[in-house]
Design a protein around this motif. Structure first.
Motif, short mmCIF file in Angstrom:
data_model
loop_
_atom_site.label_atom_id
_atom_site.label_comp_id
_atom_site.label_asym_id
_atom_site.label_seq_id
_atom_site.Cartn_x
_atom_site.Cartn_y
_atom_site.Cartn_z
N GLU A 71 0.83 -1.20 0.00
CA GLU A 71 0.00 0.00 0.00
C GLU A 71 0.86 1.25 0.00
O GLU A 71 0.56 2.22 -0.67
N ILE A 72 1.96 1.24 0.74
CA ILE A 72 2.79 2.43 0.89
C ILE A 72 3.65 2.67 -0.35
O ILE A 72 3.85 3.80 -0.75
N ASN A 73 4.15 1.63 -1.00
CA ASN A 73 5.15 1.77 -2.05
C ASN A 73 4.54 1.63 -3.45
O ASN A 73 4.55 0.55 -4.03
N PRO A 74 4.06 2.71 -4.05
CA PRO A 74 3.58 2.65 -5.44
C PRO A 74 4.73 2.70 -6.44
O PRO A 74 4.53 2.56 -7.63
N LEU A 75 5.93 2.87 -5.94
CA LEU A 75 7.11 2.95 -6.80
C LEU A 75 7.36 1.63 -7.53
O LEU A 75 7.87 1.63 -8.66
N ASP A 76 6.98 0.53 -6.90
CA ASP A 76 7.17 -0.77 -7.54
C ASP A 76 6.40 -0.87 -8.85
O ASP A 76 6.90 -1.43 -9.84
N GLU A 77 5.18 -0.35 -8.88
CA GLU A 77 4.39 -0.39 -10.10
C GLU A 77 5.03 0.45 -11.20
O GLU A 77 5.01 0.08 -12.38
N ILE A 78 5.60 1.57 -10.82
CA ILE A 78 6.27 2.43 -11.80
C ILE A 78 7.53 1.75 -12.32
O ILE A 78 7.85 1.82 -13.51
N MET A 79 8.26 1.07 -11.43
CA MET A 79 9.51 0.42 -11.82
C MET A 79 9.29 -0.80 -12.72
O MET A 79 10.22 -1.22 -13.42
N LYS A 80 8.08 -1.36 -12.75
CA LYS A 80 7.80 -2.48 -13.64
C LYS A 80 7.93 -2.06 -15.10
O LYS A 80 8.34 -2.83 -15.95
N LYS A 81 7.59 -0.79 -15.38
CA LYS A 81 7.67 -0.28 -16.74
C LYS A 81 9.08 0.18 -17.11
O LYS A 81 9.37 0.44 -18.26
N SER A 82 9.96 0.27 -16.13
CA SER A 82 11.30 0.80 -16.35
C SER A 82 12.16 -0.18 -17.13
O SER A 82 11.97 -1.39 -17.06
N ILE A 83 13.14 0.36 -17.84
CA ILE A 83 14.08 -0.49 -18.58
C ILE A 83 15.24 -0.92 -17.69
O ILE A 83 16.00 -1.80 -18.07
N ILE A 84 15.36 -0.32 -16.54
CA ILE A 84 16.43 -0.69 -15.61
C ILE A 84 15.94 -1.87 -14.78
O ILE A 84 15.07 -1.75 -13.94
N THR A 85 16.51 -3.01 -15.07
CA THR A 85 16.14 -4.26 -14.41
C THR A 85 17.39 -4.89 -13.82
O THR A 85 18.50 -4.43 -14.09
N PRO A 86 17.25 -5.97 -13.04
CA PRO A 86 18.44 -6.64 -12.54
C PRO A 86 19.29 -7.15 -13.71
O PRO A 86 18.76 -7.70 -14.67
N PHE B 184 21.08 -5.05 -15.51
CA PHE B 184 21.10 -3.95 -16.49
C PHE B 184 22.53 -3.56 -16.86
O PHE B 184 22.83 -3.24 -18.01
N GLU B 185 23.43 -3.61 -15.87
CA GLU B 185 24.81 -3.18 -16.11
C GLU B 185 25.56 -4.13 -17.04
O GLU B 185 26.57 -3.77 -17.63
N LYS B 186 25.06 -5.34 -17.22
CA LYS B 186 25.73 -6.31 -18.10
C LYS B 186 25.35 -6.14 -19.57
O LYS B 186 25.98 -6.73 -20.44
N LEU B 187 24.32 -5.35 -19.85
CA LEU B 187 23.88 -5.15 -21.22
C LEU B 187 24.92 -4.36 -22.01
O LEU B 187 25.60 -3.49 -21.48
N ARG B 188 25.03 -4.66 -23.30
CA ARG B 188 25.99 -3.96 -24.15
C ARG B 188 25.49 -2.57 -24.55
O ARG B 188 26.26 -1.67 -24.80
N PHE B 189 24.18 -2.44 -24.70
CA PHE B 189 23.60 -1.14 -25.04
C PHE B 189 22.29 -0.99 -24.29
O PHE B 189 21.67 -1.95 -23.88
N VAL B 190 21.88 0.25 -24.14
CA VAL B 190 20.65 0.56 -23.40
C VAL B 190 19.47 0.36 -24.34
O VAL B 190 19.43 0.92 -25.44
#
Length: 184
Positions: free
Chosen positions: A21-36, A38-44
């Motif tokens: 209930e408190i953390n709506p940030l998780d729903e926003i982060m689902k749409k994000s391209i930054i995932t676990p 992410f730093e290993k990817l060759r390009f964004v």
């Protein structure tokens, strides 16, 4: 009086409910391209896809989803080697029974969407047209290999083909020898 609440809420569940209930940030982060990872990817990866890429992605998803409502959303099954062999045998069924006419197969490759069923024996034909447990096999290929008439027909056809090849190769060899002699 023996009264108990219908649902007991454990403290751990209560904390999870509060966090959700408190953390709506998780729903926003689902749409994000930054995932676990992410730093290993060759390009964004791009945040927004082009129209062409969206169409291709939708086409791929639609193909993966199935055939559609008019075909009962039939999905493409995982093809094992046994299933692949059975499909190939079905495509070549005109060669199996020379006396039976089958329409020409208009399909080049194997089908993508299909279902595999099981033939259930009728209780009316309990003794006459029923296979015993020993006679039942897992695949069509196994059944054909145990069928005596089929193996007899295949052996006869194989012998005919080998004899034809021997004759044609003998003639070709004799002709080549004759040509070699003329050159000298």
């Amino acid at each position: 009086m023996g009264w108990r609440p219908s649902k007991m809420i454990e403290p751990a569940e209560d904390l999870n409910l509060i966090k959700k209930e408190i953390n709506p940030l998780d729903e926003i982060m689902k749409k994000s391209i930054i995932t676990p990872g992410f730093e290993k990817l060759r390009f964004v990866p791009p945040y927004e896809l082009s129209k062409r890429q969206l169409k291709a992605h939708k086409r791929h998803e639609k193909r993966k989803a199935g055939t559609g409502a008019e075909w009962f959303n039939m999905r493409a099954p995982y093809i094992t080697p046994e299933i692949k062999h059975d499909l190939e045998v079905l495509q070549m069924r005109s060669a199996l029974d020379p006396k039976h006419f089958y329409k020409k197969n208009d399909r080049i490759g194997l089908p993508k969407h299909f279902h595999i069923g099981k033939i259930m024996d009728s209780p009316v034909d309990y003794y006459s047209a029923r296979l015993t447990k020993k006679e039942r096999k897992k695949t069509i290929v196994d059944e054909l290999m145990t069928d005596a008439e089929f193996t007899k027909y295949n052996k006869r056809k194989y012998k005919e083909i080998i004899e034809e090849k021997k004759k044609s190769h003998y003639k070709a060899h004799k002709h080549a020898k004759k040509l070699k002699g003329k050159k000298k």
